[in-house]
Design a protein around this motif. Structure first.
Motif, PDB file in Angstrom:
ATOM      1  N   PHE A  71      -8.389   8.673   7.923  1.00 31.30           N
ATOM      2  CA  PHE A  71      -7.008   9.054   7.614  1.00 31.30           C
ATOM      3  C   PHE A  71      -6.516   8.174   6.481  1.00 31.30           C
ATOM      4  CE2 PHE A  71      -2.445   8.485   7.973  1.00 31.30           C
ATOM      5  CZ  PHE A  71      -1.988   9.765   8.193  1.00 31.30           C
ATOM      6  N   GLN A  72      -5.817   8.776   5.534  1.00 30.37           N
ATOM      7  CA  GLN A  72      -5.181   8.023   4.459  1.00 30.37           C
ATOM      8  C   GLN A  72      -3.833   8.642   4.191  1.00 30.37           C
ATOM      9  OE1 GLN A  72      -7.512   7.323   0.931  1.00 30.37           O
ATOM     10  NE2 GLN A  72      -5.687   7.009  -0.313  1.00 30.37           N
ATOM     11  N   SER A  73      -2.831   7.789   4.078  1.00 34.02           N
ATOM     12  CA  SER A  73      -1.485   8.258   3.791  1.00 34.02           C
ATOM     13  C   SER A  73      -0.929   7.479   2.607  1.00 34.02           C
ATOM     14  CB  SER A  73      -0.593   8.037   5.012  1.00 34.02           C
ATOM     15  OG  SER A  73       0.740   8.345   4.703  1.00 34.02           O
ATOM     16  N   SER A  74      -0.384   8.209   1.680  1.00 30.47           N
ATOM     17  CA  SER A  74       0.267   7.623   0.507  1.00 30.47           C
ATOM     18  C   SER A  74      -0.668   6.707  -0.250  1.00 30.47           C
ATOM     19  CB  SER A  74       1.556   6.925   0.908  1.00 30.47           C
ATOM     20  OG  SER A  74       2.439   7.865   1.499  1.00 30.47           O
ATOM     21  N   GLU A  75      -0.192   5.525  -0.581  1.00 28.77           N
ATOM     22  CA  GLU A  75      -0.941   4.642  -1.462  1.00 28.77           C
ATOM     23  C   GLU A  75      -1.658   3.549  -0.683  1.00 28.77           C
ATOM     24  OE1 GLU A  75       1.207   3.584  -5.165  1.00 28.77           O
ATOM     25  OE2 GLU A  75       2.891   4.475  -4.083  1.00 28.77           O
ATOM     26  N   VAL A  76      -2.909   3.315  -1.067  1.00 30.06           N
ATOM     27  CA  VAL A  76      -3.680   2.189  -0.526  1.00 30.06           C
ATOM     28  C   VAL A  76      -4.382   1.537  -1.707  1.00 30.06           C
ATOM     29  CG1 VAL A  76      -3.984   3.222   1.761  1.00 30.06           C
ATOM     30  CG2 VAL A  76      -5.685   3.624   0.001  1.00 30.06           C
ATOM     31  N   PRO A  77      -4.699   0.245  -1.600  1.00 29.49           N
ATOM     32  CA  PRO A  77      -5.414  -0.418  -2.699  1.00 29.49           C
ATOM     33  C   PRO A  77      -6.735   0.296  -2.993  1.00 29.49           C
ATOM     34  CG  PRO A  77      -4.575  -2.022  -1.142  1.00 29.49           C
ATOM     35  CD  PRO A  77      -4.373  -0.676  -0.529  1.00 29.49           C
ATOM     36  N   THR A  78      -7.119   0.315  -4.242  1.00 31.91           N
ATOM     37  CA  THR A  78      -8.332   1.048  -4.637  1.00 31.91           C
ATOM     38  C   THR A  78      -9.609   0.407  -4.135  1.00 31.91           C
ATOM     39  OG1 THR A  78      -8.350  -0.130  -6.742  1.00 31.91           O
ATOM     40  CG2 THR A  78      -7.287   2.030  -6.700  1.00 31.91           C
ATOM     41  N   PHE A  79      -9.611  -0.881  -3.811  1.00 31.49           N
ATOM     42  CA  PHE A  79     -10.838  -1.522  -3.360  1.00 31.49           C
ATOM     43  C   PHE A  79     -11.224  -1.102  -1.953  1.00 31.49           C
ATOM     44  CE2 PHE A  79      -7.459  -4.349  -2.027  1.00 31.49           C
ATOM     45  CZ  PHE A  79      -7.817  -4.690  -0.745  1.00 31.49           C
TER      46      PHE A  79
END
Length: 82
Positions: A71-79
Motif C-alpha cells: 500500500f502506498q498513499s500520497s508521497e513517500v521518500p524515493t529511497f
C-alpha cells in the motif's frame, strides 16, 4: 527444515519544516499483510504519506530481498521501495 522469514512493515511520513518527508515515528512491524494495509489506510488520513511493504528472507541467509509494496498513499521518500 529451514523456513524463510517475512517482515511486514508500515511507516507514515510527515513534512519537516524544510519540506522534506520524514518518518512520523518508528516503522511498525505487523503480523499480516491485511493488518498492514488496514493500518496504512488508517494512517493515510493523518499523514503526508504512508507506505506498507513486505520483505522475504532469501534462502535462510538472514538477508532480505527487494521489498514488495502492499500500500502506498500520497508521497513517500524515493529511497523506499525502489
Amino acid at each position: 527444515m529451514a523456513h524463510s522469514m517475512r517482515l511486514i512493515v508500515v511507516v507514515a511520513f510527515s513534512r519537516a519544516d524544510n519540506g522534506e518527508l520524514v518518518p512520523a515515528y518508528n516503522p511498525m512491524q505487523l503480523n499480516s499483510e491485511e493488518d498492514a494495509v488496514s493500518m496504512a489506510r488508517y494512517l493515510a488520513r493523518q499523514h503526508a504519506g504512508v507506505l506498507a511493504w513486505t520483505f522475504e528472507e532469501q534462502s535462510g541467509t538472514g538477508e532480505y530481498g527487494p521489498p514488495t509494496v502492499l500500500f502506498q498513499s500520497s508521497e513517500v521518500p524515493t529511497f523506499i521501495g525502489n
